[in-house]
Write an enzyme that holds these catalytic residues in place. Sequence first.
Site, PDB file in Angstrom:
ATOM      1  N   ASP A 286     -10.756   3.346   4.546  1.00 39.57           N
ATOM      2  CA  ASP A 286     -11.131   1.927   4.444  1.00 39.57           C
ATOM      3  C   ASP A 286     -12.654   1.769   4.425  1.00 39.57           C
ATOM      4  O   ASP A 286     -13.159   0.692   4.099  1.00 39.57           O
ATOM      5  CB  ASP A 286     -10.576   1.138   5.646  1.00 39.57           C
ATOM      6  CG  ASP A 286      -9.351   0.308   5.282  1.00 39.57           C
ATOM      7  OD1 ASP A 286      -9.152   0.044   4.071  1.00 39.57           O
ATOM      8  OD2 ASP A 286      -8.604  -0.079   6.204  1.00 39.57           O
TER       9      ASP A 286
ATOM     10  N   LYS B 134       0.846  -1.205   0.000  1.00 42.36           N
ATOM     11  CA  LYS B 134       0.000   0.000   0.000  1.00 42.36           C
ATOM     12  C   LYS B 134       0.879   1.252   0.000  1.00 42.36           C
ATOM     13  O   LYS B 134       0.647   2.186  -0.765  1.00 42.36           O
ATOM     14  CB  LYS B 134      -0.931   0.005   1.226  1.00 42.36           C
ATOM     15  CG  LYS B 134      -2.064  -1.002   1.120  1.00 42.36           C
ATOM     16  CD  LYS B 134      -2.834  -1.182   2.420  1.00 42.36           C
ATOM     17  CE  LYS B 134      -3.828  -2.335   2.310  1.00 42.36           C
ATOM     18  NZ  LYS B 134      -4.494  -2.682   3.560  1.00 42.36           N
TER      19      LYS B 134
ATOM     20  N   GLN C 272      -4.369  -1.415   9.940  1.00 41.05           N
ATOM     21  CA  GLN C 272      -4.323  -2.762   9.357  1.00 41.05           C
ATOM     22  C   GLN C 272      -4.863  -3.793  10.343  1.00 41.05           C
ATOM     23  O   GLN C 272      -4.464  -3.818  11.512  1.00 41.05           O
ATOM     24  CB  GLN C 272      -2.866  -3.091   8.957  1.00 41.05           C
ATOM     25  CG  GLN C 272      -2.697  -4.408   8.218  1.00 41.05           C
ATOM     26  CD  GLN C 272      -3.359  -4.430   6.833  1.00 41.05           C
ATOM     27  OE1 GLN C 272      -3.346  -3.448   6.113  1.00 41.05           O
ATOM     28  NE2 GLN C 272      -3.943  -5.556   6.483  1.00 41.05           N
TER      29      GLN C 272
END
Length: 293
Positions: A119, A52, A96
């Site tokens: 997200d 990412k 994460q």
Amino acid sequence: MEILDGKKISNQIKEEIAAEVAQMKERGEKVPHLAAVIVGNDGASLTYVGSKVRSCERVGFESTMVRLPNTTSEQELLKKIHELNVDPNIDGFIVQLPLPPQIDTQRVLMAVDPDKDVDGFHPMNFGKMALDMSTFIPATPFGILELLDRYQVETQGKHTVVIGRSHIVGRPMSILMGRKSFPGNSTVTLTHSRTKNISQITTQADIIISALGVPGFLKAEMVKDDVVIIDVGITRVPDESRERGYYITGDVDFENVSKKASYITPVPGGVGPMTIAMLLKNTLLARERHRNR
Ligand code: NAP
């Protein structure tokens, strides 16, 4: 049969984003800045976050990786999240998952400022998505929509069967495929581990979105001719003969199912690369929203 080439489409999307960032730079504007928080040393998580961050660099974004030890307490993580929430340089950030057991994941996701929640996991953003309001759509479902859109796969009036009801893939996907737009307007069946006679349901599907994480689960006898297959599964199967010690596989018996399918995503090279591209897209969206505020 046509391959839905996530690698190719994700590269196109990254080029489009890079062109927009170049224009921002020319105008002397601030470029998007994504931060990624990772707690602990889980190999797969570190790989995902690493790619990412590298993708951010490739499109000209700024990026920050925040690494915290496995022993981090919930309070310490919440403090870090608050710092990112109030930092005007950060447009969006992700935490994460999975988090270590001493940390309540829901409490952490609730602490992220919904305006920086690229997200799309915050309940406010999830609720907006369910109500067809403008929001951050979780990157994996967003990537699947984009693939269907760019290949102009017909979804209207089709029977879409989603396998798996996780909050990050299956559940949002079932909502999005049923919404009143394209891609969408499908008649959706959401299946899970308690579903009885799943083969009876999948053999009636025009589109199958498989997100359970069981290698080779979906077999040729479970699908009808001309089905569209989206394989979200990513499983690392140990294999000493490979340099990395494992190989990556999806939920679908690709070799046999692809013979019956009209469209199919490969693993790797299908949904995975799209997820990263759409995270970048959400970060660009966050920057544009902050600029226009
Ligand atoms: P998850 O949270 O583990 O959820 C799995 C879902 O599959 C659950 O709803 C579970 O049902 C269902 N399930 C498990 N076994 C089943 C069976 N035998 N029959 C029917 N349903 C079954 O998984 P996730 O986070 O959604 O991830 C799913 C897969 O996608 C994993 O391989 C993951 O690595 C991959 N993934 C890929 C991407 C990408 O970028 N490509 C992104 C995210 C995830 P219950 O609810 O009843 O337990």
